[in-house]
Design an enzyme around this catalytic site. Sequence first.
Site, short mmCIF file in Angstrom:
data_model
loop_
_atom_site.label_atom_id
_atom_site.label_comp_id
_atom_site.label_asym_id
_atom_site.label_seq_id
_atom_site.Cartn_x
_atom_site.Cartn_y
_atom_site.Cartn_z
N TYR A 193 -38.44 -16.54 22.84
CA TYR A 193 -38.81 -17.33 21.68
C TYR A 193 -37.89 -18.15 20.96
O TYR A 193 -37.80 -18.06 19.62
CB TYR A 193 -39.35 -16.36 20.81
CG TYR A 193 -40.58 -15.38 21.13
CD1 TYR A 193 -41.99 -16.14 21.37
CD2 TYR A 193 -40.45 -14.23 21.66
CE1 TYR A 193 -43.09 -15.18 21.90
CE2 TYR A 193 -41.62 -13.57 22.32
CZ TYR A 193 -42.78 -13.99 22.32
OH TYR A 193 -43.70 -13.41 22.66
N HIS A 194 -37.27 -19.15 21.70
CA HIS A 194 -36.19 -19.94 21.15
C HIS A 194 -36.04 -21.09 22.20
O HIS A 194 -36.26 -21.22 23.12
CB HIS A 194 -34.92 -19.39 20.64
CG HIS A 194 -34.34 -18.89 21.82
ND1 HIS A 194 -34.28 -17.49 22.09
CD2 HIS A 194 -33.25 -19.38 22.41
CE1 HIS A 194 -33.55 -17.37 23.15
NE2 HIS A 194 -32.71 -18.28 23.27
N ALA A 195 -35.41 -22.14 21.57
CA ALA A 195 -34.68 -23.31 22.25
C ALA A 195 -33.46 -23.23 21.77
O ALA A 195 -33.11 -22.85 20.68
CB ALA A 195 -35.67 -24.64 22.05
#
Length: 132
Positions: free
Chosen positions: A48-50
């Site tokens: 759930y991230h970049a």
Amino acid sequence: MNILKFDFSSHGDDRGQLIALEGKRDIPFDIKRVYYIYNTAKGVRRGYHAHKRLEQILICVSGSCKILLDNGFETEEVLLDDPTVGLYISNNMWREMYDFSSDAVLLVLASELYDEKDYIREYQEFIKFIRG
């Protein structure tokens, strides 16, 4: 979306198999950080991230898991279930890892040291960042 996978050479005999990976040879960047995810409970999603700068190679060295990649315009699901295959994740790519088998060990090779400022942890912030 252009999914880039690396096939790694496995060397072995009746004693077992070995894969050796070197930065700038087998991996398209210098490896500055290594970590692995294991013992993930059923139904748990990770990621759930970049990242703004960081690049990664993900290798499921045991078991299997799925990776959802999102470049801000399209998404693709990738199954990792072969320890001789590494999935390249560029910077500016949202990722979610899920559907871990009970024996899954997901190895991550990273191009940078940990830096919280490099993370984009909110999806809407990611979309704004990507689309300007």
